[in-house]
Write an enzyme that holds these catalytic residues in place. Structure first.
Site, mmCIF file in Angstrom:
data_model
loop_
_atom_site.group_PDB
_atom_site.id
_atom_site.type_symbol
_atom_site.label_atom_id
_atom_site.label_comp_id
_atom_site.label_asym_id
_atom_site.label_seq_id
_atom_site.Cartn_x
_atom_site.Cartn_y
_atom_site.Cartn_z
ATOM 1 N N HIS A 57 -2.786 -2.927 -5.615
ATOM 2 C CA HIS A 57 -3.193 -2.547 -4.271
ATOM 3 C C HIS A 57 -4.701 -2.690 -4.140
ATOM 4 O O HIS A 57 -5.466 -1.817 -4.547
ATOM 5 C CB HIS A 57 -2.742 -1.112 -3.978
ATOM 6 C CG HIS A 57 -3.138 -0.612 -2.629
ATOM 7 N ND1 HIS A 57 -3.321 0.728 -2.347
ATOM 8 C CD2 HIS A 57 -3.402 -1.275 -1.463
ATOM 9 C CE1 HIS A 57 -3.670 0.867 -1.089
ATOM 10 N NE2 HIS A 57 -3.734 -0.334 -0.529
ATOM 11 N N ASN B 94 -3.172 6.101 -0.280
ATOM 12 C CA ASN B 94 -2.635 6.369 1.054
ATOM 13 C C ASN B 94 -1.921 7.708 1.173
ATOM 14 O O ASN B 94 -1.772 8.234 2.272
ATOM 15 C CB ASN B 94 -1.719 5.228 1.487
ATOM 16 C CG ASN B 94 -2.528 4.031 1.938
ATOM 17 O OD1 ASN B 94 -3.501 4.186 2.675
ATOM 18 N ND2 ASN B 94 -2.158 2.852 1.485
ATOM 19 N N GLU C 213 -5.830 -0.325 -7.085
ATOM 20 C CA GLU C 213 -4.839 0.664 -7.495
ATOM 21 C C GLU C 213 -3.712 -0.086 -8.202
ATOM 22 O O GLU C 213 -3.024 -0.904 -7.590
ATOM 23 C CB GLU C 213 -4.327 1.393 -6.242
ATOM 24 C CG GLU C 213 -3.757 2.746 -6.497
ATOM 25 C CD GLU C 213 -3.406 3.482 -5.207
ATOM 26 O OE1 GLU C 213 -3.326 4.716 -5.245
ATOM 27 O OE2 GLU C 213 -3.211 2.832 -4.152
ATOM 28 N N SER D 127 0.818 -1.213 0.000
ATOM 29 C CA SER D 127 0.000 0.000 0.000
ATOM 30 C C SER D 127 0.851 1.263 0.000
ATOM 31 O O SER D 127 0.307 2.363 -0.010
ATOM 32 C CB SER D 127 -0.923 0.003 1.227
ATOM 33 O OG SER D 127 -0.179 -0.199 2.414
#
Length: 295
Positions: A139, A189, A151, A118
């Site tokens: 991800h 993130n 992702e 991540s």
């Protein structure tokens, strides 16, 4: 692409295995711990049972999904005959680099190697591998069987062909793949973790309590879950690891983890997984809630 290996039977690993198996792929779920594999398979079965109860799938679908998963405790045995390997181990740079060095040795050179990281650099991970153009980030979001986003992160060397294969594969899983470039935290993130960290800072500075902070974000900003509760579900240790990666990568103090987060993780308060974080998830608390419901 018919056979997938997933390394790591934890929350993300068993969710990824579940998703591929339910879509008809043969999945080899690998973990060094037999106990973790048993727990992961039990989680998959429980999640499938909930889907049966809701009428999302049939009992036959559930048995087919479980039947599509084979478990292994040895990476070398588990990756034999696979088209794609997805690493979903703990968010630890050293561990991931070690796994990819091993994968480079034991996998055929045409096998695509993906990581569910991540935040950690895909380029750094790919540098451990012969033919780094086959390494890519996938991800997934938690809970994997439900969340639509994947992702897709291209490393410096990731090829156009591999990117297209993984984008198309994600669509076959019923997901919405979104391509991003390889920078610390990627998109999800890089935006989410500073918000969570700021919510922790707000608590740390005594501006408001846990419930109040989460209520403001849920009712005022239309978030389905408050940032502190979300942090508990992600895992406070995972949040800390991601923030540290971003802080090291950008050298910017805005990504420095709040001291309260650091102390909570050191004290073993990691959120749902440990039974306590910003909220109490212990069995005694659950029993208390049940008794109040029937009082």
């Amino acid at each position: 692409m018919k056979t997938i290996a997933v390394i790591g039977a934890g929350t993300m690993g068993n969710g990824i295995a579940h998703t591929f198996a339910q879509s008809g792929f043969t999945v080899k779920l690998i973990d060094v711990s037999e106990k973790s594999l048993e727990k992961g398979m039990a989680t998959i079965a429980a999640n499938l049972d909930r889907m049966v109860t809701k009428g999302t799938i049939t009992e036959e679908d559930k048995h087919k999904t479980i039947g599509n998963i084979i478990t292994y405790t040895d990476i070398k045995d588990g990756v034999v005959g696979t088209d794609l390997v997805i690493e979903a181990a703990t968010e630890n740079v050293g561990l991931k680099l070690q796994i990819f060095k091993q994968l480079s040795d034991v996998c055929d050179h045409n096998v695509i190697l993906a990581t569910n990281t991540s935040s950690i650099s895909i380029t750094q991970i790919a540098a451990q591998v012969v033919h780094p153009e086959r390494v890519i980030g996938m991800h997934f979001m938690n809970p994997v069987p439900i969340m639509k986003l994947v992702e897709i992160i291209r490393g410096y060397s990731t090829s156009d062909e591999v990117t297209k294969i993984i984008m198309d594969l994600s669509v076959k899983l019923g997901k919405t793949p979104t391509e991003v470039n390889d920078y610390p935290g990627f998109v999800a993130n890089r935006i989410l973790m500073p918000m969570i960290n700021e919510a922790i800072e707000t608590l740390y500075n005594g501006v408001a309590g846990v419930y109040e902070i989460d209520t403001v974000m849920k009712l005022g900003m239309a978030h389905p879950m408050g940032p502190l509760q979300l942090a508990d579900f992600i895992g406070l240790d995972v949040c800390l690891s991601i923030l540290n990666v971003m802080y090291d990568g950008f050298k910017n103090p805005k990504y420095a983890p709040c001291p309260l987060l650091v102390n909570m993780v050191m004290a073993g308060k990691k959120g749902v997984k440990s039974g306590e974080g910003f909220y109490d998830y212990s069995e005694s608390k659950k029993a208390e809630k049940v008794s109040k419901q029937f009082a």
